[in-house]
Design a protein around this motif. Structure first.
Motif, PDB file in Angstrom:
ATOM      1  N   VAL A  13       7.214   8.562  -7.063  1.00 15.32           N
ATOM      2  CA  VAL A  13       7.315   7.431  -6.127  1.00 15.32           C
ATOM      3  C   VAL A  13       6.232   5.955  -6.541  1.00 15.32           C
ATOM      4  N   TYR A  14       6.229   5.607  -7.751  1.00 11.46           N
ATOM      5  CA  TYR A  14       6.418   4.240  -7.819  1.00 11.46           C
ATOM      6  C   TYR A  14       7.826   3.834  -8.081  1.00 11.46           C
ATOM      7  N   HIS A  15       8.645   4.434  -9.240  1.00 14.77           N
ATOM      8  CA  HIS A  15      10.154   4.519  -9.381  1.00 14.77           C
ATOM      9  C   HIS A  15      10.998   4.450  -7.772  1.00 14.77           C
ATOM     10  N   ALA A  16      11.048   5.395  -6.940  1.00 14.75           N
ATOM     11  CA  ALA A  16      11.263   5.063  -5.776  1.00 14.75           C
ATOM     12  C   ALA A  16      10.941   4.409  -4.821  1.00 14.75           C
ATOM     13  N   MET A  17       9.886   3.333  -5.113  1.00 13.92           N
ATOM     14  CA  MET A  17       9.301   2.349  -4.678  1.00 13.92           C
ATOM     15  C   MET A  17       9.840   1.202  -5.051  1.00 13.92           C
ATOM     16  N   LYS A  18      10.410   0.800  -6.426  1.00 13.34           N
ATOM     17  CA  LYS A  18      10.642  -0.149  -7.293  1.00 13.34           C
ATOM     18  C   LYS A  18      12.533  -0.055  -6.913  1.00 13.34           C
ATOM     19  N   ALA A  19      13.095   1.221  -6.951  1.00  9.92           N
ATOM     20  CA  ALA A  19      14.636   1.583  -6.205  1.00  9.92           C
ATOM     21  C   ALA A  19      14.219   0.257  -4.187  1.00  9.92           C
ATOM     22  N   GLY A  59      18.358  -5.065  -4.865  1.00 12.19           N
ATOM     23  CA  GLY A  59      19.228  -5.725  -3.779  1.00 12.19           C
ATOM     24  C   GLY A  59      18.503  -5.257  -2.932  1.00 12.19           C
ATOM     25  N   PHE A  60      17.705  -4.612  -2.958  1.00 14.69           N
ATOM     26  CA  PHE A  60      17.206  -4.096  -1.173  1.00 14.69           C
ATOM     27  C   PHE A  60      16.191  -5.495  -0.768  1.00 14.69           C
ATOM     28  N   GLY A  61      14.750  -5.363  -1.943  1.00 14.34           N
ATOM     29  CA  GLY A  61      13.464  -6.578  -1.889  1.00 14.34           C
ATOM     30  C   GLY A  61      12.886  -6.215  -0.779  1.00 14.34           C
ATOM     31  N   PHE A  62      13.132  -4.147   0.126  1.00 11.90           N
ATOM     32  CA  PHE A  62      12.226  -3.543   0.831  1.00 11.90           C
ATOM     33  C   PHE A  62      10.906  -4.229   0.979  1.00 11.90           C
ATOM     34  N   PRO A  63       9.903  -4.297   2.185  1.00 10.36           N
ATOM     35  CA  PRO A  63       8.062  -4.826   1.429  1.00 10.36           C
ATOM     36  C   PRO A  63       7.667  -2.765   1.560  1.00 10.36           C
ATOM     37  N   VAL A  64       7.420  -2.617   0.888  1.00  4.26           N
ATOM     38  CA  VAL A  64       7.099  -0.829   0.929  1.00  4.26           C
ATOM     39  C   VAL A  64       5.973  -0.207   0.856  1.00  4.26           C
ATOM     40  N   LEU A  65       5.150   0.053   1.517  1.00  4.60           N
ATOM     41  CA  LEU A  65       3.661   1.041   1.317  1.00  4.60           C
ATOM     42  C   LEU A  65       4.005   1.921   0.640  1.00  4.60           C
ATOM     43  N   ARG A  66       2.685   1.765  -0.260  1.00  5.13           N
ATOM     44  CA  ARG A  66       2.515   3.610  -0.259  1.00  5.13           C
ATOM     45  C   ARG A  66       1.366   3.468  -1.090  1.00  5.13           C
ATOM     46  N   PHE A  67       0.767   5.090  -0.213  1.00  2.00           N
ATOM     47  CA  PHE A  67      -0.330   5.110   0.611  1.00  2.00           C
ATOM     48  C   PHE A  67      -1.438   7.151  -0.409  1.00  2.00           C
TER      49      PHE A  67
END
Length: 218
Positions: free
Chosen positions: A31-37, A44-52
């Protein structure tokens, strides 16, 4: 937990964790590494990502159900859409992937929570039950036949919960557009191959964007 990403991001993302009865939480390595991607500037994306955390996990209220967690995904999607007012990428790993697909495409999916979902990423999608669900039936993804959101099925070719053949068969029943990506030599947790998982995820996202950072093909 929100990872902010770029203030100029064109998308936001949510990612759901693996089965809590197997020790899964939002701090899981996949989950952490997918969030980083999706979030880190080098991709190159810079999405805000919510983990819960799913209900009953960590500090989350409630108790584990096994199927009602698709409602937790819907709540997370509604929160991030309200917070950022951006189209959303919905992702999940293992049990989290199953719940994310159900939340966005299942019969009980709330239209209001999934209207802004433009892409689905199912990492390590389980087809057979494992130790966390020893008496549960195999997962059923027949509802994907009507789901026309772009979908990525990303797994290792040595995944313990879905062989290559089983994953391809599950994906075959899903509506287009879709893609199956297999990381060579990777097990369910992408042990030693997390960077390859990130590269495959980021590569697919880039292919889905007409103009980088603008919008997905739909």
């Amino acid at each position: 937990m929100i990872n902010e990403g770029s203030p100029h991001a064109a998308f936001a993302a949510v990612i759901a964790h693996p089965h809590p009865l197997g020790g899964g939480s939002m701090h899981n390595k996949v989950v952490y590494h997918a969030m980083k991607a999706m979030c880190a500037p080098e991709f190159g994306f810079g999405f805000p990502v919510l983990r819960f955390n799913f209900r009953g996990t960590g500090r989350s209220e409630g108790s584990h159900d096994g199927t009602a967690e698709d409602g937790d995904v819907q709540a997370a999607l509604a929160w991030i859409e309200n917070e950022y007012r951006l189209p959303v990428v919905a992702a999940g790993f293992s049990f989290g992937a199953a719940m994310t697909l159900a939340a966005c495409c299942g019969n009980g999916a709330a239209a209001s929570a999934t209207t802004h979902v433009r892409a689905l990423i199912a990492i390590g999608l389980p087809v057979r039950s494992g130790a966390a669900r020893p008496k549960a039936p195999a997962y059923d993804y027949s509802f994907l036949a009507q789901c026309r959101i772009p979908k990525l099925f990303l797994s290792g070719d040595r995944d313990q919960f879905a062989t290559e053949t089983e994953l391809i068969q599950a994906a075959a029943g899903a509506a287009e557009p879709k893609e199956v990506a297999l990381v060579p030599g990777a097990d369910h947790f992408f042990t030693g191959r997390l960077q390859r998982m990130q590269s495959a995820l980021a590569g697919w996202l880039k292919e889905q964007v007409h103009d980088p950072g603008q919008r997905f093909r739909i």
